[in-house]
Each structure stands twice: as C-alpha cells, then as structure tokens.
Design an enzyme around this catalytic site. Structure first.
Site, PDB file in Angstrom:
ATOM      1  N   TYR A  68      38.942  54.438  37.729  1.00  0.00           N
ATOM      2  CA  TYR A  68      40.330  54.159  38.075  1.00  0.00           C
ATOM      3  C   TYR A  68      40.369  53.488  39.451  1.00  0.00           C
ATOM      4  O   TYR A  68      39.846  54.032  40.428  1.00  0.00           O
ATOM      5  CB  TYR A  68      41.122  55.458  38.084  1.00  0.00           C
ATOM      6  N   TYR A 118      47.713  46.621  35.081  1.00  0.00           N
ATOM      7  CA  TYR A 118      47.905  48.053  35.303  1.00  0.00           C
ATOM      8  C   TYR A 118      48.186  48.720  33.963  1.00  0.00           C
ATOM      9  O   TYR A 118      49.300  48.686  33.453  1.00  0.00           O
ATOM     10  CB  TYR A 118      49.031  48.351  36.311  1.00  0.00           C
TER      11      TYR A 118
END
Lengths: 377, 138
Positions: free
Chosen positions: A279, A329
């Site tokens: 991440y 995203y």
C-alpha cells in the site's frame, strides 16, 4: 482442505476522472467483471463485503454501504458487511471473505471497493479533529511527520523517497490501464511542488474515480470453474488504536506485527516473496513497510529502494501495475488484483517471471490499521 | 484573517485543557495509578485503564519530536506556509501544535521549544516557539 479459500475472479473499472458516473455504477461494473472473470453467475454470489472509499462513507443516513450496493445488485447473501479500516479495508475484506468461506458461512464472496473521490472534491483534505485548529489537515500532514522523523533519524534523503515515485511510474508505463503512464526522473521528483514538506506532490498517491472487486471462493469450486485461482496462503491484521501523540506512532507500523504472522501462517519467509504489492498512499509508507516486513533492516529502506531494486526487472518488483502512486487509487483492491494477475501469469508486459508468492498489504486510518495477505499460485 | 479557522469543540473530557489554556496554563492528563502523562485526555489511562486521572500543570517546555511544513493552504484562515509540530513535553506527553516565532526553514527535530498562548476566536491555543537562545541562527 477442499474449503481452502482462493481468489477466483477479478474485475475493475477504468481509473481516473470518470465524471458523471456514480460510485454505485462503478462498483456494479467491477462486481460484474469479477463474477464473470471467475466463470460464475450473479446467482452464485452468496457473500458480499464492501470497502467504501473515503468520499462514499460507510453509512448513507442509516443505510450501510453493503446494504445499498447489495440491493442494487439484487443479492440475498448468507454473509455480508462493510469494513471500517480505511486503507487496510480492501485487504481486510478479502481476509474476512476467506475466513467466511473456510468456515462454511458462504461459498462465493464478492469483495468490492469503489469511490468517486476525484469527482467529489475535498475527500482527502479533512481536518484532524481538534488538531485542525493548528492547520493539521489531510493524510499528507500525518505522513509528513513520519517522513521527517525518518529523514532525521536515519539520514534518509529526499532522493530515496523519490526513488519510490520513479519506480511506480516506470511500472505504470507498462500498465495499459494506469492513470499516470508518463515516466519521471529523480530531477522531476525534486522539482515537484512541495505540499507538506518533506513530502512533495510526487510523494502523494492519486485521487481517482473507480472501483475494483474480487471473488473469493473455495479451491474446490474454483477447480470446477476451470479458471486459474490465487491461493490465500496466509493473512493477518494488526492495529495500533492510539492517537498520533502516543510514543510508538510514526516510527513503526503495525505491519511489523502482522507481516511476520501472515508469512508464518503461509509457512514462508520474506525471502520467498516474488512480488510485493505494498500500500503506497505516500512514498514514506513504502519505506516503512520494507523495514517493518523485514525486506531490509530498520533505517535501511532508503538505500534499499535505490538502484532499481523495486522497479521493473528489479530483485523485488514492487507494485508492478504502478500502485496508488501511478496506477490509480484503488483503495488497496487494485493491489490484490495485480497480485492475482501476476500469480495467474496474466500481467502481460509487466509479468514478473515465475511469480509464485505475492505479498499484499493495506494500511490506513492515520497509520493505525494494517492488514496483510500472502497469496500463492 | 479570512474567516475563523476550524476550532476545537471542547467536550466534558477536553474542557479542562482548554480552560487551562484560557488561564495561560498548559496542563497534561496524568494517571495517578501508574504515573503516565498523556494528551489528548480520555476516560481512563490508556496504559493501565485506571480512571484516577488528574490534571497536572506542565512546565510548557519541550522539544520538537517531528514537524511538517505546510506549503499548501487547506483553510483560508490558516494561510501557508506554517509549521505543524509534534511536541514532546518535558513531562513526556506529546501534542500536535504549531511551531511559531521562527521561519519554517529554521524548524528542526529536537529543537527546544516553549509554549505561548494565542487567542483565536473564542479559544486560546497553545503554540510553541523556540526556547530563549534557540532563535534563528545566522
């Protein structure tokens, strides 16, 4: 062990500015794609877990996100819910789906992330409670404190943060659906506008409209479907439910606890990881995770990311689709999807040769939450 | 000043802190059972769960544990550049505040600081400036 959980299908929309399309519509598209990719029909879905993005909200009035999406998809699942773990949410719902499938609570669990953050401005500029009075806004300010600490304590240099951004773009250049495919140099990085120093614009992830979904089912079911599936070999969560004024905050992530645990469950070590899907909301988070997962020693991540090690063809390919910094995203679900594609050998121009083990991470809520998946062929 | 910045909304747990600021005093929540000093306040000690908590006056001296220089304006009432600092007080508690009284370029980790109180709207906010003798160096 026929009820061992696998990821049997993946689907996502385009990512970027998708004006005029609601998050619900995007989520429905991603869900349909994932179910079709698994070779299943909508009627086969008996589990629904959702990870609503920051602009969507977990609740609409009194209606939880999974209820509204489930109603739109006409589902009557045996297992359902929405996750509240921020950026760790997508990885966590895949984990929850695996637990549910292995426990026999459901057999085909659809896991959906979606948002229209780019078309709903202001999602990320939130003030942080009472601290907003001091101008403490956004996730970027919080991560700037972590970055400053790393620069101070370990002598990490801005160019080393930049190496993470450069690698992300180099990967994205080979990813047709990535939002930012233009390669950048370290000089481009150093010239990019400061946002909250020491973080520049190119340290920060994209804001995107888009949705991504996966289908978790049993190994047995997946075999019957005849599509290659990614096995869920290990998983773990770890959180630090503290305020950022607590002594441990900003120097280590809860990843230091759940990374080794997820790998141990899989009977593997960090050296066995062929491809890392970490991440990457900000470059500093990649550095911290490389240390906390044990890819390198504490304080040595700056040197670790230099020299192309995490770029295309490097010894640790990291986010080969570009990640949050360049692909789009995707809340963490795109990381899960890329891991599955790599393990299936379906990553085309960016395929990591002989990828057998992928590690996927999620991180969120002010650096408080973390979740890890270890996936295998 | 373009409008008012977003101000804290004191609640029963935090009101004593903001009332102390109005008296130009910085206070920390201290656990009487284990001695842990912490901010922001809570219903119990996050270390031992004791509810025997007391407000203790802090010296107002501390150091910058980390800081972030905002170059982008998020609220028109708080124009960039400004420095958000995570300050570690002598008593051990940390708090998020601002480093003021020096240029952003002079901010550094471990900089000794002391509290000052600024009236903002209805409230008095604790901010920090370099301790005497720690001003901007040529």
């Amino acid at each position: 062990m026929s009820r061992r959980a696998v990821i049997a299908g993946v689907g996502h929309t385009a990512f970027g500015k998708l004006a005029g399309r609601t998050a619900w519509e995007l989520e429905a598209e991603a869900a349909a794609g994932a179910v079709a990719d698994a070779g299943l029909e909508p009627a086969d879905v008996d589990g629904l877990l959702t990870d609503p993005g920051p602009a969507q909200g977990i609740l609409d009035g009194i209606t939880p996100h999974f209820l509204r999406l489930g109603a739109q998809l006409g589902l009557a699942p045996d297992f359902a819910g929405s996750e509240l773990l921020g950026g760790a949410g997508s990885v966590a719902i895949v984990e929850r789906a695996a637990l549910a499938v292995e426990a026999g609570l459901c057999s085909v669990c659809l896991c959906v992330y979606g948002d229209s953050a780019l078309s709903s401005p202001g999602s990320y500029g939130y003030g942080r409670g009472d601290e907003a009075a001091f101008g403490f806004f956004g996730a970027v300010g919080l991560h700037a404190l972590a970055a400053r600490r790393h620069l101070h304590r370990y002598g990490t240099r801005p160019e080393q943060l930049g190496a993470v951004a450069v690698a992300a773009r180099a990967h994205a250049a080979r990813t047709p659906h990535a939002q930012l495919r233009q390669p950048i140099t370290i000089d481009d990085y150093l010239d990019s506008e400061p946002v909250v120093e020491p973080l520049r614009r190119l340290d920060c992830c994209l804001v995107s409209d888009g949705a991504a979904a996966v289908v978790v089912t049993t190994a047995e079911r997946a075999r019957d479907l005849g599509r290659p599936a990614a096995r869920i070999l290990g998983h773990a969560q770890a959180h630090r439910l503290a305020t950022y004024t607590s002594p441990e905050h900003f120097e280590t992530l809860p990843a230091a606890r759940c990374g080794p645990r997820a790998l141990a469950r899989a009977g593997l070590g960090v050296a066995d990881v062929d491809v890392a899907l970490l991440y990457d909301c900000f470059t500093i988070v990649v550095l911290l995770q490389l240390e906390d997962y044990g890819f390198c020693k504490k304080g040595e991540s700056g040197a670790f990311v230099e020299g192309g090690r995490i770029g295309p063809g490097g010894s640790l390919p990291l986010n080969p689709s570009g990640g949050l910094l360049a692909e789009g995203y995707g809340g963490g679900m795109l990381h899960v999807i890329e891991a599955v594609r790599q393990l299936r050998g379906e990553a085309e121009g960016r395929q990591v040769p002989d990828a057998e083990v992928a590690l996927v991470s999620g991180h969120g809520l002010g650096m408080n939450t973390h979740a890890t998946l270890v996936l295998g062929r | 000043m373009a409008g008012a910045p977003p101000l804290p909304r004191p609640d029963p747990l935090t009101r004593p802190f903001w009332e102390a600021c109005r008296r130009r005093e910085l206070v920390v929540s201290r656990c009487e059972a284990c001695g842990h000093a912490f901010l922001p306040p809570g219903p119990c000690c996050p270390r031992c769960w004791s509810r025997r908590l007391a407000w203790r006056r802090a010296s107002g001296r501390g150091r910058v544990w980390s800081f972030a220089v905002y170059r982008r304006t998020y609220d028109p009432a708080l124009p960039a550049p400004y420095v958000v600092a995570l300050v570690e007080l002598e008593e051990g508690a940390r708090l998020v505040s601002n480093l003021v009284g020096c240029a952003p370029e002079a901010a550094r980790v471990d900089l000794p600081v002391r509290v000052r109180f600024d009236e903002v709207g209805e409230l008095v906010l604790p901010r920090f400036e370099p301790a005497p003798g720690e001003g901007e160096r040529p």
